[in-house]
Motif scaffolding. Structure first.
Motif, PDB file in Angstrom:
ATOM      1  N   TYR A 118     -23.370  11.574 -10.900  1.00 51.39           N
ATOM      2  CA  TYR A 118     -24.026  11.722  -9.601  1.00 51.39           C
ATOM      3  C   TYR A 118     -24.879  10.489  -9.299  1.00 51.39           C
ATOM      4  N   HIS A 119     -24.911  10.131  -8.026  1.00 53.19           N
ATOM      5  CA  HIS A 119     -25.854   9.086  -7.629  1.00 53.19           C
ATOM      6  C   HIS A 119     -27.286   9.609  -7.732  1.00 53.19           C
ATOM      7  N   MET A 120     -27.476  10.900  -7.387  1.00 54.50           N
ATOM      8  CA  MET A 120     -28.813  11.479  -7.374  1.00 54.50           C
ATOM      9  C   MET A 120     -28.762  12.920  -7.851  1.00 54.50           C
ATOM     10  N   VAL A 121     -29.640  13.253  -8.797  1.00 54.42           N
ATOM     11  CA  VAL A 121     -29.874  14.639  -9.187  1.00 54.42           C
ATOM     12  C   VAL A 121     -31.304  14.983  -8.787  1.00 54.42           C
ATOM     13  N   VAL A 122     -31.465  16.079  -8.084  1.00 55.96           N
ATOM     14  CA  VAL A 122     -32.775  16.527  -7.618  1.00 55.96           C
ATOM     15  C   VAL A 122     -33.138  17.807  -8.356  1.00 55.96           C
ATOM     16  N   ILE A 123     -34.254  17.807  -9.028  1.00 58.79           N
ATOM     17  CA  ILE A 123     -34.725  18.999  -9.738  1.00 58.79           C
ATOM     18  C   ILE A 123     -35.849  19.613  -8.919  1.00 58.79           C
ATOM     19  N   GLY A 124     -35.578  20.782  -8.376  1.00 49.28           N
ATOM     20  CA  GLY A 124     -36.537  21.465  -7.509  1.00 49.28           C
ATOM     21  C   GLY A 124     -36.066  21.445  -6.067  1.00 49.28           C
ATOM     22  N   ALA A 125     -36.010  22.623  -5.450  1.00 49.60           N
ATOM     23  CA  ALA A 125     -35.490  22.725  -4.084  1.00 49.60           C
ATOM     24  C   ALA A 125     -36.553  23.235  -3.127  1.00 49.60           C
ATOM     25  N   GLY A 126     -37.768  22.700  -3.289  1.00 51.84           N
ATOM     26  CA  GLY A 126     -38.797  22.928  -2.284  1.00 51.84           C
ATOM     27  C   GLY A 126     -38.660  21.889  -1.184  1.00 51.84           C
ATOM     28  N   THR A 127     -39.710  21.688  -0.410  1.00 53.71           N
ATOM     29  CA  THR A 127     -39.640  20.749   0.708  1.00 53.71           C
ATOM     30  C   THR A 127     -39.192  19.364   0.257  1.00 53.71           C
ATOM     31  N   GLY A 128     -39.835  18.822  -0.783  1.00 59.25           N
ATOM     32  CA  GLY A 128     -39.488  17.478  -1.248  1.00 59.25           C
ATOM     33  C   GLY A 128     -38.067  17.386  -1.759  1.00 59.25           C
ATOM     34  N   GLY A 129     -37.642  18.374  -2.531  1.00 60.70           N
ATOM     35  CA  GLY A 129     -36.298  18.351  -3.088  1.00 60.70           C
ATOM     36  C   GLY A 129     -35.219  18.507  -2.033  1.00 60.70           C
ATOM     37  N   LEU A 130     -35.436  19.397  -1.072  1.00 59.67           N
ATOM     38  CA  LEU A 130     -34.447  19.620  -0.015  1.00 59.67           C
ATOM     39  C   LEU A 130     -34.268  18.367   0.842  1.00 59.67           C
ATOM     40  N   VAL A 131     -35.375  17.735   1.208  1.00 61.38           N
ATOM     41  CA  VAL A 131     -35.295  16.531   2.028  1.00 61.38           C
ATOM     42  C   VAL A 131     -34.591  15.408   1.271  1.00 61.38           C
ATOM     43  N   THR A 132     -34.922  15.248  -0.007  1.00 68.58           N
ATOM     44  CA  THR A 132     -34.295  14.200  -0.814  1.00 68.58           C
ATOM     45  C   THR A 132     -32.793  14.430  -0.950  1.00 68.58           C
ATOM     46  N   ALA A 133     -32.407  15.665  -1.216  1.00 68.62           N
ATOM     47  CA  ALA A 133     -30.990  15.983  -1.387  1.00 68.62           C
ATOM     48  C   ALA A 133     -30.218  15.777  -0.087  1.00 68.62           C
ATOM     49  N   ALA A 134     -30.752  16.292   1.018  1.00 67.36           N
ATOM     50  CA  ALA A 134     -30.063  16.172   2.303  1.00 67.36           C
ATOM     51  C   ALA A 134     -29.970  14.716   2.736  1.00 67.36           C
ATOM     52  N   GLY A 135     -31.052  13.972   2.574  1.00 68.65           N
ATOM     53  CA  GLY A 135     -31.046  12.562   2.972  1.00 68.65           C
ATOM     54  C   GLY A 135     -30.079  11.733   2.154  1.00 68.65           C
ATOM     55  N   SER A 136     -30.038  11.982   0.848  1.00 68.01           N
ATOM     56  CA  SER A 136     -29.131  11.227  -0.022  1.00 68.01           C
ATOM     57  C   SER A 136     -27.674  11.547   0.291  1.00 68.01           C
ATOM     58  N   ALA A 137     -27.375  12.838   0.454  1.00 65.43           N
ATOM     59  CA  ALA A 137     -25.998  13.228   0.781  1.00 65.43           C
ATOM     60  C   ALA A 137     -25.584  12.699   2.144  1.00 65.43           C
ATOM     61  N   GLY A 138     -26.549  12.602   3.051  1.00 68.63           N
ATOM     62  CA  GLY A 138     -26.253  12.136   4.399  1.00 68.63           C
ATOM     63  C   GLY A 138     -25.792  10.691   4.473  1.00 68.63           C
ATOM     64  N   VAL A 139     -26.108   9.888   3.470  1.00 70.40           N
ATOM     65  CA  VAL A 139     -25.639   8.496   3.449  1.00 70.40           C
ATOM     66  C   VAL A 139     -24.497   8.310   2.451  1.00 70.40           C
ATOM     67  N   GLY A 140     -23.903   9.456   2.014  1.00 72.93           N
ATOM     68  CA  GLY A 140     -22.697   9.387   1.204  1.00 72.93           C
ATOM     69  C   GLY A 140     -22.873   9.493  -0.289  1.00 72.93           C
ATOM     70  N   ALA A 141     -24.095   9.720  -0.754  1.00 73.02           N
ATOM     71  CA  ALA A 141     -24.307   9.825  -2.195  1.00 73.02           C
ATOM     72  C   ALA A 141     -23.764  11.136  -2.746  1.00 73.02           C
TER      73      ALA A 141
END
Length: 375
Positions: A118-141
Protein backbone atom coordinates in the motif's frame (compact mmCIF):
# COMPACT_ATOMS: atom_id res chain seq x y z
CA UNK A 1 -5.90 -3.98 -31.99
CA UNK A 2 -5.84 -0.21 -31.39
CA UNK A 3 -6.48 2.35 -28.65
CA UNK A 4 -10.12 2.78 -29.67
CA UNK A 5 -10.76 -0.95 -29.28
CA UNK A 6 -8.95 -0.94 -25.93
CA UNK A 7 -11.20 1.87 -24.67
CA UNK A 8 -14.28 -0.04 -25.82
CA UNK A 9 -13.14 -3.15 -23.94
CA UNK A 10 -12.41 -1.04 -20.88
CA UNK A 11 -15.89 0.49 -20.97
CA UNK A 12 -17.44 -2.98 -21.05
CA UNK A 13 -15.28 -4.11 -18.11
CA UNK A 14 -16.24 -1.01 -16.14
CA UNK A 15 -19.94 -1.56 -16.90
CA UNK A 16 -19.60 -5.13 -15.60
CA UNK A 17 -18.11 -3.83 -12.35
CA UNK A 18 -14.68 -5.37 -12.87
CA UNK A 19 -13.03 -2.04 -12.06
CA UNK A 20 -14.08 1.57 -11.50
CA UNK A 21 -12.74 5.11 -11.33
CA UNK A 22 -11.32 5.73 -7.85
CA UNK A 23 -13.89 8.46 -7.16
CA UNK A 24 -16.55 7.00 -9.47
CA UNK A 25 -16.69 10.28 -11.37
CA UNK A 26 -15.70 9.06 -14.86
CA UNK A 27 -16.47 6.32 -17.32
CA UNK A 28 -13.46 4.54 -18.79
CA UNK A 29 -11.52 7.03 -20.91
CA UNK A 30 -8.18 7.17 -22.71
CA UNK A 31 -6.88 9.77 -20.32
CA UNK A 32 -4.65 10.21 -17.28
CA UNK A 33 -7.21 9.01 -14.75
CA UNK A 34 -6.96 6.56 -11.87
CA UNK A 35 -8.98 3.33 -11.88
CA UNK A 36 -8.89 0.32 -9.59
CA UNK A 37 -10.15 -3.25 -9.72
CA UNK A 38 -13.17 -4.06 -7.57
CA UNK A 39 -12.29 -6.39 -4.71
CA UNK A 40 -14.61 -9.05 -3.34
CA UNK A 41 -14.95 -7.64 0.17
CA UNK A 42 -17.32 -5.56 2.21
CA UNK A 43 -20.66 -6.29 3.77
CA UNK A 44 -22.05 -9.80 3.62
CA UNK A 45 -25.42 -10.37 2.00
CA UNK A 46 -28.10 -12.97 2.65
CA UNK A 47 -29.50 -15.40 0.09
CA UNK A 48 -32.23 -12.93 -0.88
CA UNK A 49 -29.60 -10.27 -1.64
CA UNK A 50 -30.19 -8.07 1.42
CA UNK A 51 -27.26 -6.91 3.55
CA UNK A 52 -26.58 -8.57 6.88
CA UNK A 53 -27.59 -6.17 9.66
CA UNK A 54 -27.09 -5.93 13.40
CA UNK A 55 -30.88 -6.25 13.67
CA UNK A 56 -30.51 -9.82 12.34
CA UNK A 57 -28.79 -10.68 15.64
CA UNK A 58 -30.23 -8.15 18.10
CA UNK A 59 -33.91 -7.29 18.34
CA UNK A 60 -34.25 -3.48 18.56
CA UNK A 61 -35.61 -2.31 21.90
CA UNK A 62 -38.60 0.02 22.02
CA UNK A 63 -40.47 1.93 24.71
CA UNK A 64 -42.91 -0.95 24.89
CA UNK A 65 -40.25 -3.67 25.23
CA UNK A 66 -37.62 -1.84 27.27
CA UNK A 67 -36.27 -3.32 30.43
CA UNK A 68 -32.92 -1.69 30.91
CA UNK A 69 -33.09 -0.56 27.26
CA UNK A 70 -29.92 -2.62 26.77
CA UNK A 71 -30.74 -6.21 25.79
CA UNK A 72 -28.50 -9.11 26.67
CA UNK A 73 -26.00 -9.93 23.96
CA UNK A 74 -26.37 -13.26 22.13
CA UNK A 75 -23.91 -16.00 23.02
CA UNK A 76 -20.71 -15.30 21.11
CA UNK A 77 -20.11 -19.02 20.56
CA UNK A 78 -23.21 -19.20 18.38
CA UNK A 79 -22.03 -16.34 16.16
CA UNK A 80 -18.22 -16.26 16.50
CA UNK A 81 -17.74 -13.86 13.57
CA UNK A 82 -19.72 -11.10 15.31
CA UNK A 83 -17.92 -8.85 17.82
CA UNK A 84 -20.74 -8.03 20.22
CA UNK A 85 -18.40 -6.00 22.43
CA UNK A 86 -18.71 -3.27 19.80
CA UNK A 87 -22.47 -3.04 20.24
CA UNK A 88 -22.10 -2.67 24.00
CA UNK A 89 -20.54 0.77 23.49
CA UNK A 90 -23.95 2.13 22.53
CA UNK A 91 -27.25 2.21 24.38
CA UNK A 92 -30.11 1.77 23.99
CA UNK A 93 -29.84 -0.67 21.10
CA UNK A 94 -32.90 0.71 19.36
CA UNK A 95 -33.43 0.98 15.61
CA UNK A 96 -31.32 4.16 15.39
CA UNK A 97 -28.24 2.78 17.13
CA UNK A 98 -28.47 -0.45 15.16
CA UNK A 99 -28.55 1.61 11.95
CA UNK A 100 -25.50 3.48 13.22
CA UNK A 101 -23.67 0.21 13.84
CA UNK A 102 -24.59 -1.05 10.37
CA UNK A 103 -22.74 1.96 8.96
CA UNK A 104 -19.72 2.34 11.21
CA UNK A 105 -19.06 -1.28 12.23
CA UNK A 106 -21.06 -3.72 10.07
CA UNK A 107 -21.80 -6.93 11.95
CA UNK A 108 -20.35 -9.33 9.37
CA UNK A 109 -17.80 -7.22 7.54
CA UNK A 110 -15.42 -9.08 5.27
CA UNK A 111 -11.89 -7.70 5.16
CA UNK A 112 -10.33 -7.47 1.69
CA UNK A 113 -7.36 -9.57 0.68
CA UNK A 114 -4.29 -7.50 1.40
CA UNK A 115 -2.58 -5.97 -1.63
CA UNK A 116 1.15 -6.63 -2.16
CA UNK A 117 1.96 -3.11 -0.95
CA UNK A 118 0.00 0.00 0.00
CA UNK A 119 1.07 3.56 -0.59
CA UNK A 120 -0.70 4.52 2.65
CA UNK A 121 -2.01 2.61 5.66
CA UNK A 122 -4.17 4.62 8.05
CA UNK A 123 -4.67 3.35 11.60
CA UNK A 124 -7.79 4.87 13.09
CA UNK A 125 -10.95 5.96 11.29
CA UNK A 126 -11.89 9.09 13.17
CA UNK A 127 -11.88 12.53 11.55
CA UNK A 128 -8.13 12.54 10.89
CA UNK A 129 -8.01 8.99 9.59
CA UNK A 130 -11.04 9.35 7.32
CA UNK A 131 -9.75 12.55 5.73
CA UNK A 132 -6.28 11.05 5.21
CA UNK A 133 -7.67 7.88 3.64
CA UNK A 134 -10.13 9.67 1.35
CA UNK A 135 -7.58 12.27 0.26
CA UNK A 136 -4.90 9.69 -0.48
CA UNK A 137 -7.26 7.43 -2.43
CA UNK A 138 -8.56 10.46 -4.31
CA UNK A 139 -5.16 11.02 -5.95
CA UNK A 140 -4.79 7.34 -6.87
CA UNK A 141 -2.93 5.89 -3.90
CA UNK A 142 -3.53 2.33 -2.73
CA UNK A 143 -4.94 2.90 0.75
CA UNK A 144 -5.84 0.64 3.66
CA UNK A 145 -7.71 1.95 6.71
CA UNK A 146 -7.87 0.02 9.99
CA UNK A 147 -10.41 0.65 12.77
CA UNK A 148 -11.09 -1.59 15.76
CA UNK A 149 -14.09 0.32 17.12
CA UNK A 150 -16.51 2.66 15.33
CA UNK A 151 -15.72 4.48 12.10
CA UNK A 152 -16.37 8.19 12.48
CA UNK A 153 -14.50 8.30 15.77
CA UNK A 154 -15.24 11.00 18.30
CA UNK A 155 -16.94 13.52 16.02
CA UNK A 156 -19.72 11.30 14.70
CA UNK A 157 -20.27 9.01 17.66
CA UNK A 158 -19.42 10.96 20.83
CA UNK A 159 -18.54 14.54 19.91
CA UNK A 160 -19.64 17.14 17.39
CA UNK A 161 -22.76 15.38 16.08
CA UNK A 162 -24.49 14.13 19.25
CA UNK A 163 -23.41 17.11 21.37
CA UNK A 164 -24.82 19.63 18.92
CA UNK A 165 -28.07 17.68 18.71
CA UNK A 166 -28.30 17.86 22.51
CA UNK A 167 -27.33 21.54 22.66
CA UNK A 168 -29.82 22.57 19.96
CA UNK A 169 -32.69 20.93 21.86
CA UNK A 170 -31.61 22.57 25.13
CA UNK A 171 -31.32 25.94 23.39
CA UNK A 172 -34.82 25.60 21.93
CA UNK A 173 -36.32 24.66 25.30
CA UNK A 174 -34.54 27.56 27.01
CA UNK A 175 -35.85 29.96 24.37
CA UNK A 176 -39.47 29.07 25.08
CA UNK A 177 -39.10 28.98 28.87
CA UNK A 178 -37.01 32.12 29.39
CA UNK A 179 -40.01 34.10 30.54
CA UNK A 180 -38.17 37.36 31.19
CA UNK A 181 -36.85 37.53 27.64
CA UNK A 182 -40.21 36.50 26.17
CA UNK A 183 -42.17 39.00 28.26
CA UNK A 184 -39.95 41.80 26.99
CA UNK A 185 -41.06 40.80 23.48
CA UNK A 186 -44.71 40.53 24.46
CA UNK A 187 -44.77 36.71 24.22
CA UNK A 188 -46.31 34.36 26.77
CA UNK A 189 -45.69 30.61 26.65
CA UNK A 190 -47.50 28.28 29.03
CA UNK A 191 -47.21 24.58 29.63
CA UNK A 192 -43.84 23.99 27.98
CA UNK A 193 -42.12 20.79 29.09
CA UNK A 194 -39.22 18.64 28.00
CA UNK A 195 -39.35 14.92 27.21
CA UNK A 196 -35.70 13.99 27.69
CA UNK A 197 -36.26 10.52 26.28
CA UNK A 198 -37.45 12.01 22.98
CA UNK A 199 -34.57 14.50 23.00
CA UNK A 200 -32.11 11.61 23.15
CA UNK A 201 -34.02 9.55 20.59
CA UNK A 202 -33.79 12.48 18.16
CA UNK A 203 -30.06 12.65 18.86
CA UNK A 204 -29.64 8.97 18.00
CA UNK A 205 -31.79 9.31 14.87
CA UNK A 206 -29.83 12.29 13.52
CA UNK A 207 -26.53 10.56 14.21
CA UNK A 208 -27.64 7.43 12.37
CA UNK A 209 -29.03 9.47 9.46
CA UNK A 210 -25.65 11.00 8.60
CA UNK A 211 -23.47 8.02 9.54
CA UNK A 212 -23.32 6.79 5.94
CA UNK A 213 -20.83 9.56 5.16
CA UNK A 214 -18.32 7.86 7.47
CA UNK A 215 -19.43 4.30 6.73
CA UNK A 216 -17.26 1.32 5.90
CA UNK A 217 -19.39 0.65 2.82
CA UNK A 218 -18.91 4.16 1.40
CA UNK A 219 -15.15 4.20 1.92
CA UNK A 220 -14.74 0.73 0.43
CA UNK A 221 -17.12 0.89 -2.53
CA UNK A 222 -17.21 4.61 -3.35
CA UNK A 223 -13.78 5.89 -2.38
CA UNK A 224 -11.71 2.79 -3.12
CA UNK A 225 -10.22 2.34 0.36
CA UNK A 226 -9.51 -1.15 1.71
CA UNK A 227 -11.30 -1.13 5.07
CA UNK A 228 -10.21 -3.54 7.81
CA UNK A 229 -12.17 -3.82 11.04
CA UNK A 230 -9.77 -5.02 13.69
CA UNK A 231 -6.73 -4.26 15.84
CA UNK A 232 -3.54 -3.13 14.12
CA UNK A 233 -0.17 -4.39 15.32
CA UNK A 234 3.18 -3.24 13.98
CA UNK A 235 5.52 -6.03 12.91
CA UNK A 236 8.25 -3.73 11.63
CA UNK A 237 8.61 -0.20 10.31
CA UNK A 238 6.80 -1.02 7.06
CA UNK A 239 4.35 -3.77 8.09
CA UNK A 240 1.25 -4.00 10.27
CA UNK A 241 -0.89 -7.03 11.00
CA UNK A 242 -4.68 -6.99 11.29
CA UNK A 243 -6.94 -10.01 11.64
CA UNK A 244 -4.13 -12.34 10.60
CA UNK A 245 -3.20 -10.44 7.43
CA UNK A 246 0.08 -8.57 6.94
CA UNK A 247 -0.15 -5.15 5.29
CA UNK A 248 3.04 -3.72 3.83
CA UNK A 249 3.17 0.03 3.24
CA UNK A 250 5.34 2.92 2.11
CA UNK A 251 3.73 5.41 4.52
CA UNK A 252 1.58 5.00 7.62
CA UNK A 253 -0.61 7.53 9.40
CA UNK A 254 -1.43 6.85 13.05
CA UNK A 255 -4.72 8.62 13.81
CA UNK A 256 -5.92 6.66 16.82
CA UNK A 257 -7.12 9.68 18.81
CA UNK A 258 -7.78 9.43 22.54
CA UNK A 259 -10.28 8.09 25.02
CA UNK A 260 -11.80 9.30 28.31
CA UNK A 261 -9.80 8.85 31.49
CA UNK A 262 -11.42 8.67 34.91
CA UNK A 263 -9.85 11.13 37.37
CA UNK A 264 -7.72 9.69 40.15
CA UNK A 265 -10.42 9.85 42.81
CA UNK A 266 -10.98 7.20 45.45
CA UNK A 267 -14.17 5.26 44.79
CA UNK A 268 -14.96 6.62 41.33
CA UNK A 269 -13.77 3.56 39.41
CA UNK A 270 -15.87 1.17 41.52
CA UNK A 271 -19.02 3.30 41.17
CA UNK A 272 -18.40 3.79 37.44
CA UNK A 273 -18.14 0.03 36.92
CA UNK A 274 -21.20 -0.62 39.08
CA UNK A 275 -23.29 1.73 36.95
CA UNK A 276 -22.13 0.26 33.66
CA UNK A 277 -22.81 -3.26 34.99
CA UNK A 278 -26.34 -2.02 35.75
CA UNK A 279 -26.08 -2.83 39.46
CA UNK A 280 -29.21 -1.83 41.34
CA UNK A 281 -28.91 1.52 43.09
CA UNK A 282 -25.64 2.47 41.38
CA UNK A 283 -25.30 6.22 40.73
CA UNK A 284 -25.10 7.39 37.13
CA UNK A 285 -21.45 8.06 36.29
CA UNK A 286 -20.72 8.77 32.65
CA UNK A 287 -17.88 10.09 30.52
CA UNK A 288 -18.08 12.50 27.59
CA UNK A 289 -18.72 9.38 25.46
CA UNK A 290 -21.28 7.42 27.45
CA UNK A 291 -23.37 10.45 28.40
CA UNK A 292 -25.12 10.18 25.04
CA UNK A 293 -26.45 6.77 26.11
CA UNK A 294 -28.71 8.38 28.73
CA UNK A 295 -32.45 7.96 28.32
CA UNK A 296 -33.60 9.72 31.51
CA UNK A 297 -32.74 13.20 32.77
CA UNK A 298 -30.73 13.09 36.03
CA UNK A 299 -32.38 15.32 38.66
CA UNK A 300 -28.90 16.35 39.81
CA UNK A 301 -25.83 16.55 37.60
CA UNK A 302 -22.19 17.24 38.41
CA UNK A 303 -19.52 17.96 35.81
CA UNK A 304 -15.89 17.41 36.83
CA UNK A 305 -13.97 19.60 34.42
CA UNK A 306 -14.62 23.17 33.34
CA UNK A 307 -13.42 23.08 29.74
CA UNK A 308 -15.58 23.34 26.64
CA UNK A 309 -17.00 19.80 26.79
CA UNK A 310 -17.91 19.91 30.46
CA UNK A 311 -19.49 23.35 30.14
CA UNK A 312 -21.62 22.66 27.07
CA UNK A 313 -23.03 19.51 28.66
CA UNK A 314 -23.56 21.26 32.00
CA UNK A 315 -25.43 24.16 30.41
CA UNK A 316 -27.65 21.78 28.47
CA UNK A 317 -28.49 19.79 31.60
CA UNK A 318 -29.33 22.98 33.49
CA UNK A 319 -31.61 24.12 30.69
CA UNK A 320 -33.40 20.78 30.67
CA UNK A 321 -34.02 21.07 34.42
CA UNK A 322 -31.20 19.26 36.21
CA UNK A 323 -29.71 20.81 39.32
CA UNK A 324 -26.21 21.20 37.90
CA UNK A 325 -22.84 21.95 39.49
CA UNK A 326 -19.52 22.38 37.68
CA UNK A 327 -16.39 21.42 39.64
CA UNK A 328 -12.98 22.76 38.68
CA UNK A 329 -9.65 24.15 39.76
CA UNK A 330 -7.94 27.49 39.36
CA UNK A 331 -10.84 29.71 40.39
CA UNK A 332 -12.27 30.17 36.88
CA UNK A 333 -13.65 28.29 33.91
CA UNK A 334 -11.95 27.87 30.53
CA UNK A 335 -8.47 28.34 31.90
CA UNK A 336 -6.87 28.39 28.45
CA UNK A 337 -9.21 31.06 27.07
CA UNK A 338 -9.47 34.82 27.48
CA UNK A 339 -10.51 35.67 31.05
CA UNK A 340 -13.09 38.27 29.99
CA UNK A 341 -14.83 35.83 27.66
CA UNK A 342 -14.77 33.13 30.34
CA UNK A 343 -16.41 35.50 32.84
CA UNK A 344 -19.19 36.38 30.37
CA UNK A 345 -19.91 32.68 29.84
CA UNK A 346 -19.83 31.86 33.55
CA UNK A 347 -22.15 34.76 34.39
CA UNK A 348 -24.61 33.62 31.73
CA UNK A 349 -24.59 30.02 32.95
CA UNK A 350 -24.96 31.17 36.56
CA UNK A 351 -27.96 33.30 35.60
CA UNK A 352 -29.57 30.17 34.13
CA UNK A 353 -29.04 28.23 37.35
CA UNK A 354 -25.71 26.39 36.97
CA UNK A 355 -23.65 26.36 40.17
CA UNK A 356 -19.86 26.50 40.23
CA UNK A 357 -17.29 25.09 42.66
CA UNK A 358 -14.03 26.27 41.12
CA UNK A 359 -11.71 26.26 44.13
CA UNK A 360 -11.13 22.51 44.22
CA UNK A 361 -7.58 21.73 45.30
CA UNK A 362 -7.90 17.94 45.17
CA UNK A 363 -10.67 15.48 44.45
CA UNK A 364 -10.40 13.18 47.47
CA UNK A 365 -13.16 10.60 47.16
CA UNK A 366 -16.51 9.81 45.64
CA UNK A 367 -19.09 7.80 47.53
CA UNK A 368 -22.77 7.05 47.34
CA UNK A 369 -24.76 8.49 50.21
CA UNK A 370 -28.43 7.57 50.51
CA UNK A 371 -30.77 7.23 47.59
CA UNK A 372 -29.35 8.32 44.25
CA UNK A 373 -32.55 8.74 42.20
CA UNK A 374 -30.45 8.36 39.08
CA UNK A 375 -28.22 11.36 39.87
Amino acid sequence: SNRRDAVAVGQVMLAEGIFHHVLREHQFEDAKLFYQFTEGHGEKVTKDGSKVSWSDFIKPVTKETEDSLLPAMPASAATPEIDFNISEQLAPLDEHNLRLLDSVHPSAWQDPKAKPKYHMVVIGAGTGGLVTAAGSAGVGARVAMIEKNLLGGDCLNYGCVPSKALISAAKAYYAVTNQKSLTDMGITVEGASVDFGKVMERLRRLRADIAHNDSAERFASKLGVDVYLGHAKFLDKNTVEVNGQKLTFARCTIATGGSPRLPDVSGIKELFEAYHKKEEGAPTIVTNESIFNLTELPPRFGAIGNGAIGLEIAQSMTRFGSETTVFGRGGRIMGKEDADIAKILQDQMASEGTKFELGVEKYVSLKKTGRTNGS
